[in-house]
Design a protein around this motif. Structure first.
Motif, PDB file in Angstrom:
ATOM      1  N   THR A 148      -3.360  -4.307 -15.576  1.00  0.00           N
ATOM      2  CA  THR A 148      -4.588  -4.906 -16.110  1.00  0.00           C
ATOM      3  C   THR A 148      -4.182  -6.020 -17.052  1.00  0.00           C
ATOM      4  OG1 THR A 148      -5.841  -2.854 -15.911  1.00  0.00           O
ATOM      5  CG2 THR A 148      -6.671  -4.506 -17.458  1.00  0.00           C
ATOM      6  N   GLU A 172      -0.373  -1.207 -10.315  1.00  0.00           N
ATOM      7  CA  GLU A 172      -1.269  -2.281 -10.735  1.00  0.00           C
ATOM      8  C   GLU A 172      -1.078  -2.561 -12.217  1.00  0.00           C
ATOM      9  OE1 GLU A 172      -5.130  -1.748  -7.806  1.00  0.00           O
ATOM     10  OE2 GLU A 172      -5.098  -0.669  -9.719  1.00  0.00           O
ATOM     11  N   THR A 219      -7.594  -6.654 -12.900  1.00  0.00           N
ATOM     12  CA  THR A 219      -6.619  -5.650 -12.476  1.00  0.00           C
ATOM     13  C   THR A 219      -6.084  -6.066 -11.120  1.00  0.00           C
ATOM     14  OG1 THR A 219      -7.723  -3.888 -13.709  1.00  0.00           O
ATOM     15  CG2 THR A 219      -6.237  -3.229 -11.936  1.00  0.00           C
TER      16      THR A 219
END
Length: 344
Positions: free
Chosen positions: A4, A2, A25
């Motif tokens: 952000t 992931e 995110t």
């Protein structure tokens, strides 16, 4: 994996507010052939980004609402499907305000941490340094014995302008906000003189610092500073213009009389050269010389640099506001992740 991200949530009116940004995110896609997964180490904060947060006509398209805020980055390769990039490589990229990104490896440039700290690729050895180098030498063309004045002299562009001017035999005068910045310019960066534009005696101080007038004014601020400098310009003075940060948060035209006719009269009677530029227009002609000369100057200490580092992506909006108001001393950076090359 992931990432952000900091996205543009609204077009700012005046000073960018926290509500103009949104944090999200989101998952990243799997790597395709030729791509790399990057982890952001340093994020560059630059005044031009404020102009992209507006739909006003400019030299480049604005950010769309929901876009990741743009910015240069120094990153570490954490996964690779490219034969040209290995896991652990440190690269220069343009991934913006986010912690990770998947990009085509061709859009990155490998950095050599043994030649200079990797953060300098975003400052003195990167776009700001190139702006100073190309704008001063191609448009300003300082001669030995001339006086070169630069605004925002404690920033990455202005500080490089003054030091390059000195290397070319010119006298360097910096304009900055506050006594501490002025002290640093003279004592650490070797400027011949520095003037505090926040002082009530600024105009008189500038006159005292430029007794022979001004031959080159490197403009990146505008506003009252430019007005005061304009009265000191010599015949045939050259004015490279790369920014006007004093007005980037303005929401209306400045009050008072129209000073444009007076300025144009000065351009005519003094035979001034006033030339706006965007640094990438000189990329084809000046990049190789910049890499050789500036790299050498930084390496041997002829050009010194300052960095103003903020820790944490969550602090990027506040650090950006500080940049626009002149709070930074040196190149404004956000340290987003651990620097694997740091010895501290």
């Amino acid at each position: 994996m992931e990432t952000t991200q900091v996205r543009l949530a609204a077009y700012p009116v005046g000073v960018p507010a926290d509500s103009d940004f949104e944090f999200a995110t989101v998952p990243l896609p799997d790597l395709a052939e030729g791509q790399v997964l990057l982890r952001t180490i340093y994020l560059s904060l630059d005044p031009y980004v404020r102009g992209r947060m507006s739909t006003a006509k400019s030299y480049a398209d604005p950010l769309a609402l929901g876009d990741v805020v743009m910015g240069g980055t120094v990153c570490e390769v954490v996964e690779s499907r490219s034969g040209d990039r290995q896991v652990g490589d440190v690269v220069l990229a343009f991934t913006g305000w986010q912690t990770h990104a998947v990009v085509d490896a061709r859009h990155t440039r490998r950095l050599d941490p043994s030649t200079a700290p990797i953060s300098t690729a975003l400052g003195v050895l990167g776009m700001p340094g190139f702006t100073a180098y190309a704008g001063l030498l191609e448009i300003g063309r300082p001669k030995a014995g001339e006086t070169v004045v630069t605004a925002a002299a404690a920033g990455p562009v202005g500080s490089a302008v003054g030091q390059i001017a000195r290397l070319k035999g010119a006298r360097a005068v910096g304009i900055a906000g506050g006594a501490e910045k002025c002290r640093v310019l003279v004592e650490q960066l070797g400027f011949d003189a520095a003037v505090d534009h926040r002082s009530e005696t600024f105009a008189d101080d500038l006159a005292a610092a430029t007794p022979d007038g001004i031959d080159v004014y490197f403009e990146n601020v505008g506003g009252p500073v430019a007005e005061a400098v304009g009265r000191r310009l010599n015949r045939y003075a050259r004015v490279p213009v790369c920014g006007l940060v004093a007005g980037y948060n303005d929401t209306a035209a400045a009050e008072g009389p129209d000073r444009l006719p007076g300025f144009m009269r000065r351009v005519l009677t003094l035979s001034l050269t006033v030339r706006g530029f965007i640094q990438d227009e000189f990329a084809a002609t000046h990049t190789a010389d910049f890499a050789r000369e500036m790299g050498g100057w930084v390496g041997d200490g002829s050009v010194r640099y300052l960095e103003d580092v903020t820790d944490g992506l969550d602090q990027a909006p506040e650090a950006f506001r500080g940049l626009l108001s002149g709070r930074n001393l040196g190149k404004a950076l956000v340290r987003v992740g651990t620097d694997p090359t740091s010895t501290s």
